[in-house]
Design a protein around this motif. Structure first.
Motif, PDB file in Angstrom:
ATOM      1  N   THR A   1      -6.348   3.785  -3.163  1.00  0.00           N
ATOM      2  CA  THR A   1      -5.154   3.724  -3.426  1.00  0.00           C
ATOM      3  C   THR A   1      -4.690   4.123  -1.472  1.00  0.00           C
TER       4      THR A   1
ATOM      5  N   GLN B   1      -5.773 -14.232  -3.188  1.00  0.00           N
ATOM      6  CA  GLN B   1      -4.682 -12.849  -2.840  1.00  0.00           C
ATOM      7  C   GLN B   1      -3.327 -13.446  -1.858  1.00  0.00           C
TER       8      GLN B   1
ATOM      9  N   LYS C   1      -1.320   3.088  -1.205  1.00  0.00           N
ATOM     10  CA  LYS C   1      -0.551   2.372  -2.492  1.00  0.00           C
ATOM     11  C   LYS C   1      -0.784   0.855  -2.044  1.00  0.00           C
ATOM     12  N   PHE C   2      -1.680   0.561  -2.134  1.00  0.00           N
ATOM     13  CA  PHE C   2      -1.640  -0.927  -1.557  1.00  0.00           C
ATOM     14  C   PHE C   2      -2.236  -1.454  -3.112  1.00  0.00           C
ATOM     15  N   TYR C   3      -2.458  -2.814  -3.269  1.00  0.00           N
ATOM     16  CA  TYR C   3      -2.537  -3.636  -4.392  1.00  0.00           C
ATOM     17  C   TYR C   3      -4.361  -3.456  -4.335  1.00  0.00           C
TER      18      TYR C   3
ATOM     19  N   ILE D   1      -2.317 -10.318 -11.278  1.00  0.00           N
ATOM     20  CA  ILE D   1      -0.875  -8.884 -11.022  1.00  0.00           C
ATOM     21  C   ILE D   1      -0.891  -9.199 -12.592  1.00  0.00           C
TER      22      ILE D   1
ATOM     23  N   ASN E   1       1.463  -2.576   3.015  1.00  0.00           N
ATOM     24  CA  ASN E   1       2.135  -1.122   2.453  1.00  0.00           C
ATOM     25  C   ASN E   1       2.589   0.159   2.396  1.00  0.00           C
TER      26      ASN E   1
ATOM     27  N   CYS F   1      -2.497  -8.711   3.875  1.00  0.00           N
ATOM     28  CA  CYS F   1      -2.487  -7.848   2.236  1.00  0.00           C
ATOM     29  C   CYS F   1      -1.030  -7.457   1.943  1.00  0.00           C
TER      30      CYS F   1
ATOM     31  N   ARG G   1       0.730 -14.460 -10.447  1.00  0.00           N
ATOM     32  CA  ARG G   1      -0.099 -13.433 -11.438  1.00  0.00           C
ATOM     33  C   ARG G   1      -0.781 -12.886 -11.474  1.00  0.00           C
TER      34      ARG G   1
ATOM     35  N   GLN H   1      -6.319  -5.438  -5.152  1.00  0.00           N
ATOM     36  CA  GLN H   1      -7.235  -6.636  -4.960  1.00  0.00           C
ATOM     37  C   GLN H   1      -7.400  -6.686  -3.490  1.00  0.00           C
ATOM     38  N   HIS H   2      -6.561  -5.674  -2.591  1.00  0.00           N
ATOM     39  CA  HIS H   2      -6.933  -6.026  -1.045  1.00  0.00           C
ATOM     40  C   HIS H   2      -7.305  -4.896  -0.017  1.00  0.00           C
ATOM     41  N   GLN H   3      -8.228  -4.238  -1.049  1.00  0.00           N
ATOM     42  CA  GLN H   3      -9.056  -3.003  -1.173  1.00  0.00           C
ATOM     43  C   GLN H   3     -10.196  -3.534  -0.113  1.00  0.00           C
TER      44      GLN H   3
END
Length: 590
Positions: free
Chosen positions: A116, A564, A163-165, A530, A63, A60, A525, A167-169
């Motif tokens: 987040t 991703q 504070k990660f993207y 993104i 972060n 991922c 992107r 789509q990576h959650q």
């Protein structure tokens, strides 16, 4: 000052610090260190947390949690005079002795996730004891070292990702859920310090040595950390940034491509620790790595070292067995182009009086392909230099070493991109793999100096020049639809249409497409959801910093119907400048 800067371990380390800092302009300044107290895990649970750190970064990207090792924060940052640091050690020992009998032997860790933040919250009973210990240390430090220490009164937690993207959650949650919190753990209160002057600076690590060529440049040794002001770093457009060496304290300019981003905590100093609970230690296995090489103060006067198992290779092997193969998209910038080395008049430098092509410098390509429009068409559609050809072939060889199998190739119609794809396939030993020429992958036409679309080589011309292009491929965006000086929105729309159409085709394995500088920033992107950034000076600087053969990689999450960004399979290509050499001017004149 030297003793405090090295954790007051030995006089020899302090002497070595003084020797390396003898030219530090701030050596005599009474600047105190900034301290913090963390509760750090060790043992089997810590091993799993470090595995999570590696896997989350690999799958991922990095972060904010990766900046610091796994820990529970006990105090805010505080300053302490160098002459009174010993009193902090005494405060840690005293407060630790008070809580050694009541400190929880095991803690209940509950996973908490949000858009987040992902981390473990400590159960209330254990959290209360931990807070009381932090308050006791703060009181002792305030009294003994005469410094203002504030204990953390927020909910006690151990951060896994921050504070990660978006789509990576899901991936991060799956990795976090796999951590067995019931594993044995030894909790240690550890006192760290950092240089308070560089709190908001970016930390870089030198990858290569550099010897200064001018008095305002900084000497680099492999592995040393450099502090760089992120504002100056962003405004730099020539690849040189102003940095301050953590090792020597000296300031100077350095080539940014000789470095990589490092973690904030890499420059921190570990001072003393207090261990609360003991767990049986297993004998170290072959291939194990040291968990903490620094000596630390235990409950008595003895020192010990923890080890952790190196399991990343085993994990990756297991994941390959249980995870179905996923489609991947490799986006690569073209190699070094000849006009960027010799200027816009490069063609005039290698055309003889008879009108024949002459290789006046070894970095000119050995020959040029035949074009119906003659040599003038190369002015707006230049080829690769000899170094660019070598770069591309080397990239292919590196992909081959990593056992990357490219199933299909899509390419911008620019000659430099076609040549890049051709030589990457040579390095991959995929001589029969055909290249699909897609005009929709061409760069933003507003960047074209002539304000007109270049006259690209036709498929028949490319085939005649021995480039293995796919003559049956039907383009998504015709060349005729490329508009000169298109708007940024039109450019993004064109990128999105071309990429999404390419990926709807039943292509398995890894898809490679070769493109130009701007595309490597923008093309992935929309794919990973993104939002495209508006064009500004910061974007221009970012574009200038993308090197030849710069590589990005996306992976499809089919079960989630999305893609991703992941770590590319191979590293970057860094090299220095090599100026022209005239033996007559240099040798005969002497």
């Amino acid at each position: 000052k030297a003793l405090a800067a090295t954790g007051k371990r030995t006089s020899q380390e302090a002497a070595d610090w003084l020797f390396t800092h003898h030219q530090d302009p701030t050596l005599d300044d009474p600047i105190p260190q900034e301290y913090m107290l963390y509760l750090c895990p060790s043992g089997p649970l810590a091993d799993k947390l470090l595995d999570f750190w590696k896997e989350s970064k690999s799958q991922c990207t990095k972060n904010q949690a990766h900046e610091i090792f796994p820990h529970i924060t006990l105090t805010d940052f505080f300053t302490c005079e160098d002459s009174k640091v010993e009193y902090l050690y005494e405060a840690l020992k005293k407060s630790g002795d008070r809580f050694i009998r009541c400190f929880p032997s095991s803690m209940s860790l509950v996973l908490h996730t949000s858009s987040t933040y992902i981390g473990f919250f400590v159960d209330d009973m254990s959290a209360d004891t931990i807070k009381q210990f932090a308050v006791a240390f703060a009181a002792e430090a305030n009294a003994l070292a005469d410094c203002h220490v504030v204990a953390r009164n927020k909910q006690i937690h151990l951060t896994l990702a921050h504070k990660f993207y978006a789509q990576h959650q899901w991936t991060l949650e799956q990795l976090a859920s796999a951590i067995n919190t019931k594993l044995g753990c030894q909790w240690t209160a550890a006192l760290y310090s950092r240089d308070m002057r560089f709190v908001h600076y970016q930390t870089l690590r030198a990858l290569f040595p550099y010897t200064p060529q001018n008095t305002d440049e900084l000497r680099l040794t492999v592995g040393e950390n450099i502090y760089v002001d992120p504002t100056e770093q962003m405004e730099s457009s020539d690849g040189w940034v102003l940095g301050i060496s953590h090792k020597t304290g000296c300031r100077g300019f350095l080539p940014e491509n000789y470095t990589e981003k490092s973690n904030e905590s890499d420059t921190w100093v570990r001072h003393r620790t207090y261990t609360f609970s003991e767990t049986p230690e297993l004998p170290p296995k072959k291939g194990s790595e040291p968990y903490n090489k620094l000596p630390h103060l235990g409950n008595g006067e003895s020192y010990n070292t923890k080890t952790t198992k190196s399991v990343s290779k085993i994990l990756s092997t297991q994941l390959e067995k249980i995870t179905p193969s996923r489609r991947r998209l490799l986006i690569v910038r073209h190699g070094e182009r000849v006009d960027h080395v010799f200027g816009k008049s490069w063609l005039q430098q290698c055309i003889s009086i008879e009108g024949k092509y002459v290789r006046s410098d070894l970095n000119f390509p050995s020959n040029l392909p035949r074009r119906n429009g003659g040599g003038k068409d190369f002015e707006q559609d230049p080829p690769l230099s000899s170094c660019g050809i070598f770069q591309s072939r080397l990239m292919g060889e590196a992909l081959l070493e990593k056992e990357v199998t490219v199933s299909c190739v899509f390419c911008s119609p620019a000659l430099r991109c076609i040549e890049t794809a051709h030589h990457i396939l040579e390095g991959l030993q995929l001589h029969q793999r055909k290249i699909c020429i897609e005009p929709g992958l061409f760069e933003w036409t507003k960047w074209e100096a002539s304000k007109a679309i270049p006259l690209f080589m036709s498929v028949s011309e490319l085939r005649q020049a021995k480039y293995n292009v796919d003559t049956s491929y039907r383009v998504i965006v015709p060349v005729s639809s490329l508009a000169p000086s298109e708007s940024y929105e039109e450019y993004i729309d064109r990128c999105t249409v071309a990429i999404q159409e390419i990926l709807t085709a039943p292509n398995e394995g890894t898809v490679l497409y070769c493109t130009v500088t701007r595309k490597i920033i923008n093309s992935d992107r929309p794919l990973v959801n993104i939002p495209p950034e508006s064009l500004c000076i910061n974007r221009t600087n970012g574009i200038q910093k993308i090197p030849g053969l710069g590589l990005c990689c996306c992976e499809e999450l089919k079960e989630e119907d999305k893609w991703q960004l992941i770590e590319p399979p191979v590293g970057t290509f860094t090299h220095g400048a090599n100026s022209a050499f005239s033996w007559k001017d240099v040798i005969l004149d002497d």
